[in-house]
Design an enzyme around this catalytic site. Structure first.
Site, PDB file in Angstrom:
ATOM      1  N   SER A 124       0.822  -1.211   0.000  1.00 11.52           N
ATOM      2  CA  SER A 124       0.000   0.000   0.000  1.00 11.52           C
ATOM      3  C   SER A 124       0.854   1.257   0.000  1.00 11.52           C
ATOM      4  O   SER A 124       0.380   2.329  -0.392  1.00 11.52           O
ATOM      5  CB  SER A 124      -0.881   0.024   1.255  1.00 11.52           C
ATOM      6  OG  SER A 124      -1.643  -1.147   1.345  1.00 11.52           O
ATOM      7  N   HIS A 145      -1.437  -2.726  -7.044  1.00  8.96           N
ATOM      8  CA  HIS A 145      -2.107  -2.485  -5.763  1.00  8.96           C
ATOM      9  C   HIS A 145      -3.621  -2.610  -5.909  1.00  8.96           C
ATOM     10  O   HIS A 145      -4.290  -1.700  -6.405  1.00  8.96           O
ATOM     11  CB  HIS A 145      -1.718  -1.080  -5.253  1.00  8.96           C
ATOM     12  CG  HIS A 145      -2.275  -0.747  -3.922  1.00  8.96           C
ATOM     13  ND1 HIS A 145      -2.686   0.517  -3.581  1.00  8.96           N
ATOM     14  CD2 HIS A 145      -2.495  -1.518  -2.824  1.00  8.96           C
ATOM     15  CE1 HIS A 145      -3.130   0.517  -2.334  1.00  8.96           C
ATOM     16  NE2 HIS A 145      -3.027  -0.707  -1.861  1.00  8.96           N
ATOM     17  N   GLU A 157      -4.095   0.294  -8.583  1.00 11.06           N
ATOM     18  CA  GLU A 157      -3.009   1.240  -8.854  1.00 11.06           C
ATOM     19  C   GLU A 157      -1.816   0.447  -9.389  1.00 11.06           C
ATOM     20  O   GLU A 157      -1.341  -0.483  -8.729  1.00 11.06           O
ATOM     21  CB  GLU A 157      -2.619   2.002  -7.583  1.00 11.06           C
ATOM     22  CG  GLU A 157      -3.689   2.997  -7.146  1.00 11.06           C
ATOM     23  CD  GLU A 157      -3.356   3.718  -5.837  1.00 11.06           C
ATOM     24  OE1 GLU A 157      -3.689   4.898  -5.716  1.00 11.06           O
ATOM     25  OE2 GLU A 157      -2.774   3.089  -4.912  1.00 11.06           O
ATOM     26  N   ASN A 195      -4.121   6.069  -0.947  1.00  4.45           N
ATOM     27  CA  ASN A 195      -3.793   6.099   0.481  1.00  4.45           C
ATOM     28  C   ASN A 195      -3.154   7.419   0.907  1.00  4.45           C
ATOM     29  O   ASN A 195      -3.286   7.823   2.066  1.00  4.45           O
ATOM     30  CB  ASN A 195      -2.922   4.901   0.859  1.00  4.45           C
ATOM     31  CG  ASN A 195      -3.753   3.625   0.865  1.00  4.45           C
ATOM     32  OD1 ASN A 195      -4.964   3.674   1.034  1.00  4.45           O
ATOM     33  ND2 ASN A 195      -3.112   2.489   0.672  1.00  4.45           N
TER      34      ASN A 195
HETATM   35  N1  NAD Z   1      -5.986  -4.564   4.161  1.00  2.00           N
HETATM   36  C1  NAD Z   1      -6.160  -3.755   3.127  1.00  2.00           C
HETATM   37  O1  NAD Z   1      -7.174  -3.041   3.060  1.00  2.00           O
HETATM   38  C2  NAD Z   1      -5.158  -3.715   2.003  1.00  2.00           C
HETATM   39  C3  NAD Z   1      -5.544  -3.180   0.780  1.00  2.00           C
HETATM   40  C4  NAD Z   1      -4.619  -3.167  -0.281  1.00  2.00           C
HETATM   41  C5  NAD Z   1      -3.340  -3.668  -0.098  1.00  2.00           C
HETATM   42  N2  NAD Z   1      -2.993  -4.174   1.143  1.00  2.00           N
HETATM   43  C6  NAD Z   1      -1.622  -4.684   1.275  1.00  2.00           C
HETATM   44  O2  NAD Z   1      -1.676  -6.092   1.135  1.00  2.00           O
HETATM   45  C7  NAD Z   1      -0.643  -6.690   1.933  1.00  2.00           C
HETATM   46  C8  NAD Z   1      -1.265  -7.711   2.875  1.00  2.00           C
HETATM   47  O3  NAD Z   1      -2.251  -7.072   3.667  1.00  2.00           O
HETATM   48  P1  NAD Z   1      -3.506  -7.870   4.269  1.00  2.00           P
HETATM   49  O4  NAD Z   1      -4.521  -6.828   4.609  1.00  2.00           O
HETATM   50  O5  NAD Z   1      -3.883  -9.007   3.390  1.00  2.00           O
HETATM   51  O6  NAD Z   1      -2.865  -8.396   5.639  1.00  2.00           O
HETATM   52  P2  NAD Z   1      -3.243  -9.681   6.522  1.00  2.00           P
HETATM   53  O7  NAD Z   1      -2.757  -9.362   7.901  1.00  2.00           O
HETATM   54  O8  NAD Z   1      -4.666 -10.080   6.325  1.00  2.00           O
HETATM   55  O9  NAD Z   1      -2.337 -10.820   5.867  1.00  2.00           O
HETATM   56  C9  NAD Z   1      -0.936 -10.775   5.909  1.00  2.00           C
HETATM   57  C10 NAD Z   1      -0.383 -12.108   5.474  1.00  2.00           C
HETATM   58  O10 NAD Z   1       1.053 -12.034   5.594  1.00  2.00           O
HETATM   59  C11 NAD Z   1       1.501 -13.228   6.176  1.00  2.00           C
HETATM   60  N3  NAD Z   1       2.781 -12.983   6.843  1.00  2.00           N
HETATM   61  C12 NAD Z   1       2.981 -12.339   8.019  1.00  2.00           C
HETATM   62  N4  NAD Z   1       4.288 -12.332   8.323  1.00  2.00           N
HETATM   63  C13 NAD Z   1       4.915 -12.974   7.303  1.00  2.00           C
HETATM   64  C14 NAD Z   1       6.256 -13.310   7.036  1.00  2.00           C
HETATM   65  N5  NAD Z   1       7.228 -12.969   7.897  1.00  2.00           N
HETATM   66  N6  NAD Z   1       6.552 -13.965   5.882  1.00  2.00           N
HETATM   67  C15 NAD Z   1       5.564 -14.297   5.017  1.00  2.00           C
HETATM   68  N7  NAD Z   1       4.264 -14.032   5.224  1.00  2.00           N
HETATM   69  C16 NAD Z   1       3.949 -13.375   6.348  1.00  2.00           C
HETATM   70  C17 NAD Z   1       0.400 -13.625   7.151  1.00  2.00           C
HETATM   71  O11 NAD Z   1       0.477 -14.991   7.457  1.00  2.00           O
HETATM   72  C18 NAD Z   1      -0.859 -13.294   6.321  1.00  2.00           C
HETATM   73  O12 NAD Z   1      -1.177 -14.358   5.453  1.00  2.00           O
HETATM   74  C19 NAD Z   1       0.084  -5.537   2.637  1.00  2.00           C
HETATM   75  O13 NAD Z   1       1.199  -5.177   1.871  1.00  2.00           O
HETATM   76  C20 NAD Z   1      -0.978  -4.433   2.636  1.00  2.00           C
HETATM   77  O14 NAD Z   1      -0.416  -3.143   2.688  1.00  2.00           O
HETATM   78  C21 NAD Z   1      -3.873  -4.237   2.180  1.00  2.00           C
END
Ligand code: NAD
Length: 289
Positions: A124, A145, A157, A195
């Protein structure tokens, strides 16, 4: 543009959290073969169970029929070993918003994937170029993104790092369009467009709440009723995840040193208390698990 028109056929998704699961569903619905990698078998199984539940809901609501849902489901495999992504044309990582974790993953993906594969990040806010530069293929790395929930949100994005080739960007755009999404191209700077504009607002909502200016419900009701937003800011923070939101604000603050991006202290305290929002069952609101 559909899946038949793009060179990319097999998509790897790393991370089975909110976004990994959503993007896997979007890509499989568009007709791509999807290999989803979770670190644990439990994580992989939970993701497949979540996909099954999502498809069952869609069939029940009449949005799709059973045979289409079964075909989509058959295109998704969940694995635990990173090596199983070797045959993917594009791998999108969607793990925790932490640069060192993502860089380590990019090093491993660079080793495992064919040199022609595109390695993409769903970050993000983090600098895409810093992930590109730990690989031997910085021209094949870019940001893609998606938004949350990925199946419902139309925007993506596209974020070329200064190392990304035009060809990589064009292929990534073709993939996004084949997924039925509207791409916008944004420079590799923290927060991209959405964001960078959204998070000062969300952060200030936490400050208003913490200062007791209005109740939680009234802050959310104000922005829904006054701006016609579908969700209030505190509800939205719970959906995004408070840990992810804090990481986004920290990255924005590190980049710009603008006080609007300095995370509200309450947000940091709630993350320390593991009140992360919907994903842990409690954030600003409580959720039945
Ligand atoms: N939540 C949102 O609204 C959103 C929207 C767009 C993009 N994102 C981006 O997507 C990505 C994931 O976010 P999310 O919301 O799915 O988070 P989440 O917390 O739901 O999932 C994170 C994942 O990362 C894994 N993880 C944690 N530590 C790890 C490690 N050391 N090695 C490998 N895997 C690991 C976890 O097991 C989990 O499967 C981030 O980069 C976030 O910025 C999030």
């Amino acid at each position: 543009m559909g899946v038949m028109d793009v060179a990319i056929k097999r998509i790897g998704v790393v991370g089975s959290g909110i976004m990994g699961a959503g993007v896997a569903e979007v890509a499989a619905a568009a007709g791509f073969e999807v290999v989803l990698r979770s670190r644990t078998r439990d994580g992989a199984d939970a993701m497949l169970a979540g996909l099954d539940a999502s498809l069952a809901r869609q069939v029940k609501k009449g949005r799709t029929d059973e045979s289409v849902a079964a075909e989509l489901r058959a295109r998704v495999t969940a694995v635990t070993a990173l090596d199983e992504l070797a045959a993917c044309d594009l791998v999108l990582e969607s793990v925790v918003e932490d640069l060192s974790v993502k860089q380590e993953l990019f090093r491993e993906l660079d080793r495992v994937c064919t040199p022609s594969a595109i390695l993409a990040t769903n970050t993000s806010t983090l600098p895409v170029v810093e992930m590109a530069m730990v690989t031997d293929r910085p021209e094949r790395v870019c940001g893609i993104h998606f938004f949350n929930p990925a199946p419902a949100m139309s925007l993506v994005e596209l974020v070329p790092a200064i190392t990304t080739s035009d060809e990589t960007l064009a292929e990534a755009r073709a993939f996004v369009e084949a997924c039925g999404k509207r791409p916008v191209t944004v420079k590799d700077q923290a927060g991209f467009v959405v964001n960078a504009l959204l998070f000062p607002y969300l952060n200030n909502a936490v400050r208003l709440f913490d200062a007791g200016v209005a109740s939680r419900d009234d802050i959310d009701a104000a922005m829904k009723g006054g701006c016609n937003f579908p969700m209030g800011p505190l509800e939205l923070l719970d959906l995004v995840g408070l840990d992810t939101s804090l990481a986004i604000l920290d990255a924005l603050y590190t980049e710009f040193h603008d006080p609007n991006f300095a995370p509200a202290p309450l947000l940091r305290r709630m993350v320390a208390a593991q009140r992360l929002g919907r994903k842990t069952g409690a954030g600003f609101y409580d959720y039945q698990r």
